[in-house]
Design an enzyme around this catalytic site. Sequence first.
Site, short mmCIF file in Angstrom:
data_model
loop_
_atom_site.label_atom_id
_atom_site.label_comp_id
_atom_site.label_asym_id
_atom_site.label_seq_id
_atom_site.Cartn_x
_atom_site.Cartn_y
_atom_site.Cartn_z
N THR A 228 40.29 41.36 37.78
CA THR A 228 40.23 40.69 39.21
C THR A 228 38.88 39.62 39.53
O THR A 228 38.21 39.76 38.70
CB THR A 228 39.81 41.98 40.19
OG1 THR A 228 38.48 42.42 39.73
CG2 THR A 228 40.82 43.22 40.15
N ASP A 229 39.31 39.16 40.51
CA ASP A 229 38.30 38.15 40.74
C ASP A 229 37.18 39.14 41.57
O ASP A 229 37.47 40.24 41.85
CB ASP A 229 38.66 37.00 41.93
CG ASP A 229 37.66 36.01 41.87
OD1 ASP A 229 36.40 36.12 41.53
OD2 ASP A 229 38.08 34.74 42.25
N TRP A 230 35.80 38.65 41.53
CA TRP A 230 34.82 39.53 41.77
C TRP A 230 35.08 39.99 42.97
O TRP A 230 34.93 39.28 44.12
CB TRP A 230 33.33 38.92 41.69
CG TRP A 230 32.88 39.03 40.22
CD1 TRP A 230 31.80 40.09 40.03
CD2 TRP A 230 33.46 39.09 38.89
NE1 TRP A 230 31.38 40.03 38.56
CE2 TRP A 230 32.52 39.50 38.02
CE3 TRP A 230 34.59 38.42 38.60
CZ2 TRP A 230 32.93 39.50 36.49
CZ3 TRP A 230 34.86 38.52 37.19
CH2 TRP A 230 33.96 38.85 36.13
N GLY A 231 35.12 41.35 43.38
CA GLY A 231 35.52 42.07 44.76
C GLY A 231 36.89 41.78 45.27
O GLY A 231 37.04 42.12 46.33
N GLY A 232 37.80 41.49 44.31
CA GLY A 232 39.04 41.12 44.59
C GLY A 232 40.04 42.26 44.69
O GLY A 232 41.28 42.02 44.61
#
Length: 814
Positions: A228-232
Amino acid sequence: MKYKSLIGKMTLEEKASLMSGKDFWTTQNIDRLGIPSIFLADGPHGIRKQAAAADHLGLNASIPATCFPTAATVANSWNLELGEKLGEYLGEEAVAQQVNVLLGPGINMKRNPLCGRNFEYFSEDPYLAGKMAAGYIRGIQSHGISACVKHFAVNNQEERRMSIDTIVDERTLREIYLTAFEIAVKEGKTKTVMSSYNLLNGSYTNESTHLMKEILRDEWDFDGVVVTDWGGSNDRVAGLLAGNELEMPTTAGETNEEIIRAIQSGEIAEEALDECVDRLLDLIYTTEIASNRPNEYSVEKHHKVAQWAAEESIVLLKNDEKILPLKKGNTVAVIGDFAKSPRYQGAGSSIVNPTILDNVLECFDNSDIISIGYEPGFERYGKKNSKKISKACDLAKKADVVLLYLGLDEVTEAEGLDRQSMRIPENQIDLLNSLCEVNPNIVVILSCGSVVEMPWINKVKGLVHGYLTGQAGARATVRILTGDVNPSGKLAETYPVRYEDTPSYYQFPGKEVSVEYRESIYIGYRYYDTANKKVLFPFGYGLSYTDFEYSNIQVFKDRVTFKLTNTGDVSGMEIAQLYVGCMSKDIFRAKKELKGFTKVFLEAGETKEVTLSFDDITFRYFNVKTNKWEVEEAEYMISIGASSADIRLKGTLLVEGTGAPLPYDKEKLPTYYAGVASNVSLDEFENLIGYKAPVSKWDRSQPLGYNDTIAQCQYAKGGAARFAYHLMVFAHWFLIKIGKRSTANIIMMSIYHMPFRGVARMTGGIINMPMLDGILMIVNGRFFKGFNHVLKERSKMVKVAKVKKTMPNAIKET
């Protein structure tokens, strides 16, 4: 599975633990089984490994690394060998810093010039972007580590990027927004793919089985890891079911528990988890960096490579009266704040702490340029200053040529924010207007990572566009100006005359729930060429200090050949471009599309025969009726050009088709068939996508939830939430007023547009989802109940953490 035996030794808890990060940048380790952590680091154009506090916004300094030119810059080189070489040097530095996965390259399409992260992406064309990315990936992975191509997919705006729903028809999705990823996966063999934050046609990308399974895994045979993108991560279980192995950063075990409960309830088969674990283990063990690998590299050598990359990527856009290269003995006045403090990279997660930083003023000392002085001429962040303009004009009067350094500042082009206009600051234009009155010989050196309007261009004789040239860009630019290097870069994106001419003008950015890609396949030159819209500089355009002649085209079934001659008196490189256009009108198409290119070096007077081969992408289109790639039987125009608007040679070829049924009812899509799809009606767009488009506005009557943004607190029922919103808006306004624009941007990037779930996903377990439930109670008008709920859940979380902390000691004692 490759690691079946090892997975068989794991507990369910251990398997689940591998599916999210250990901390901000590393994966979870399992010591008892000898499974190490691996490190992931930002780095599309340089390694950003933070030695101290970790963040994803570029706030904290990182370990020094070579800052190479950004992707938007290197794309202008059109040099695949250069891309691969840069990848090799990036990989070498990653190994030296013990980085296993380098988070790049970024290959999202430049749908709109105002996207704040365009400096980090290659092109408006998927073929060029994909080919360049594949080169980077091969180079990076040649060192035994992994590249991570991003952001998959259709992530084309920064505003509300974590919650916007992108509505796009399937053909456009495949042909425009996924083709670069397809090339990166199939040709680059990337080991890792990063999913984007946004939704795609109603589903978060990392939860989309259509995107992640049907296309990425089944069609493209991708067997690597999706992170995932960070926090995604929205719904961790849905993401895992779609095949999203790794969630970053850590959630302190919260989502691991969600996975365990889903398996225990039968929502997920444990075999599906095992497959994800197996792919992650393969990434861990195939990118493991031995402690005896070199931890040093030649800083000077890498700096020289950064200079080479900049020299091949700088674009000469205007050269009236052959003002360049500068004549020996000419005196120059150097004007512009960017000359002394170069603008050489973007901002946000890609910001690099350079090992060396060349300065223009110092570079003149080693050249034949006679500089009579320097004046900043303008305030960097837009404030007007008539005294600086006056001093600059006094200097300009004394020089033969004015070298004027203009551009966009660091806080204008940044991750998390889109630009507000396509113009450069007014105070810079005021300076230019004043300089014109005292010296007509002006050469502008432009520094910015994306397209700008140039209503002032008739006031300058020369225009050199460096984009963002990295740490060695100042010297590279000077070598272009003096003629030590013949410019060979060409634009990887179109420059419209004005922003209103762009095809996505009416549909960018999505401000609330969704953004509709009503222009369909018509982005960039595909639109301008087909609609016969005048542009400032076409796609593929760039000047040289020599001239090139094209001749003797021959079209064969599998290739096209032609001759290229340097007719000037200096050696140089020419980028020859292959465009293909279908002459049938049965399916709406762009007038022509890039399907091949090559960069050729020629000595003065030299001729070479050039061959460009056709491939499986050359004649295909995606048929929405058959749901697969097809070829339309028709005559195709084969064009060879120096740019998309400068076609030098033409030929035709009859291509056998696949016999697929026509995908569209022409009468229902008149704008698309006319090729003027800049302001398509909702009805016609819905005919294209085949369903009623979702409502694009927020329903303000509903309580706010996990996927609503903090900005929506302006409509909250809770007075505390509305007060917090207005306080945030005031703080943003006040910080801009006192000149703290970078800090003001952080509010917009990291708070304003973040969905509430991001508060839990990005705080590393400090706030969990049950606590977030309490926060939402406060937001929705139940202050005391929500406040008590937050305290109760916080206390519960602390107790659980204490129990977990004592468990290893208890096990040791037994």
